[in-house]
Scaffold this motif. Sequence first.
Motif, PDB file in Angstrom:
ATOM      1  N   LEU A  54       0.825  -1.206   0.000  1.00  0.00           N
ATOM      2  CA  LEU A  54       0.000   0.000   0.000  1.00  0.00           C
ATOM      3  C   LEU A  54       0.859   1.255   0.000  1.00  0.00           C
ATOM      4  O   LEU A  54       0.551   2.232  -0.695  1.00  0.00           O
ATOM      5  N   ALA A  55       1.938   1.245   0.768  1.00  0.00           N
ATOM      6  CA  ALA A  55       2.839   2.399   0.814  1.00  0.00           C
ATOM      7  C   ALA A  55       3.497   2.645  -0.538  1.00  0.00           C
ATOM      8  O   ALA A  55       3.828   3.788  -0.885  1.00  0.00           O
ATOM      9  N   ALA A  56       3.669   1.566  -1.310  1.00  0.00           N
ATOM     10  CA  ALA A  56       4.271   1.686  -2.643  1.00  0.00           C
ATOM     11  C   ALA A  56       3.242   2.067  -3.704  1.00  0.00           C
ATOM     12  O   ALA A  56       3.581   2.186  -4.883  1.00  0.00           O
ATOM     13  N   GLY A  57       1.995   2.253  -3.285  1.00  0.00           N
ATOM     14  CA  GLY A  57       0.949   2.648  -4.228  1.00  0.00           C
ATOM     15  C   GLY A  57       0.323   1.501  -4.985  1.00  0.00           C
ATOM     16  O   GLY A  57      -0.412   1.732  -5.957  1.00  0.00           O
ATOM     17  N   GLU A  58       0.590   0.270  -4.577  1.00  0.00           N
ATOM     18  CA  GLU A  58       0.001  -0.876  -5.263  1.00  0.00           C
ATOM     19  C   GLU A  58      -1.479  -1.019  -4.907  1.00  0.00           C
ATOM     20  O   GLU A  58      -1.905  -0.691  -3.796  1.00  0.00           O
ATOM     21  N   GLU A  59      -2.248  -1.538  -5.841  1.00  0.00           N
ATOM     22  CA  GLU A  59      -3.654  -1.823  -5.595  1.00  0.00           C
ATOM     23  C   GLU A  59      -3.786  -3.295  -5.222  1.00  0.00           C
ATOM     24  O   GLU A  59      -3.447  -4.178  -6.020  1.00  0.00           O
ATOM     25  N   LEU A  60      -4.257  -3.565  -4.022  1.00  0.00           N
ATOM     26  CA  LEU A  60      -4.396  -4.938  -3.563  1.00  0.00           C
ATOM     27  C   LEU A  60      -5.694  -5.543  -4.096  1.00  0.00           C
ATOM     28  O   LEU A  60      -6.667  -4.829  -4.334  1.00  0.00           O
TER      29      LEU A  60
END
Length: 217
Positions: free
Chosen positions: A186-192
Amino acid sequence: MLLLALDTATPAVTVALHDGRDVIASSSQVDARRHGELLLPAIDRVLAEAGLRLDAVTGIVAGIGPGPYTGLRVGLMTADTFGLALGVPVHGVCTLDGLAYAADLEGPFVAATDARRKEVYWARYADSRTRVTDPAVDRPADIAGQVEGLPAVGAGALLYPDTFPEAHEPEHVTAAALARLAAERLAAGEELPAPRPLYLRRPDAQVPKNYKVVTPK
């Protein structure tokens, strides 16, 4: 950020809280038959340990499997219910990814959990953060050529030393590992992914053949 992470896809009933920096409370109990009994008390326990209330949670992280139907749905239904009640997002994380992340191995390896029926749920990883195959369910002997020479982690690997001669702990996933992995992504901007279950096969319970449907007149 305050993430409540949970997983019931393996015999471990595991819960953790992550405050955006690290895990601040966690609980894990291994009992394959009591997911429904143990999960809510475990959530209460980690909240009490952290000195926080449930309404402080800003997001839910749920292990989506692969795993058996009965155990897996306990965690996912709980996560969905809390997400709706609190009005917070619910994030899915592959249970095998959490297991691989906790192993912290360098180089290619396999994560495998016990799928029962003499099968394993498994996937290959380039490193502890990078899965290179989709999760699958197979008999260990049928995948021997695909995993030959690779280290492996998880209960599935430990159960079948002929296929996984270099098997290591952890045996089961922990919510602490899921929370750390989710917070990192999430901190890396990924969409889970959405919290939808990875069953990979039909449930053991089946509708009897020649079942007669009764309809009201």
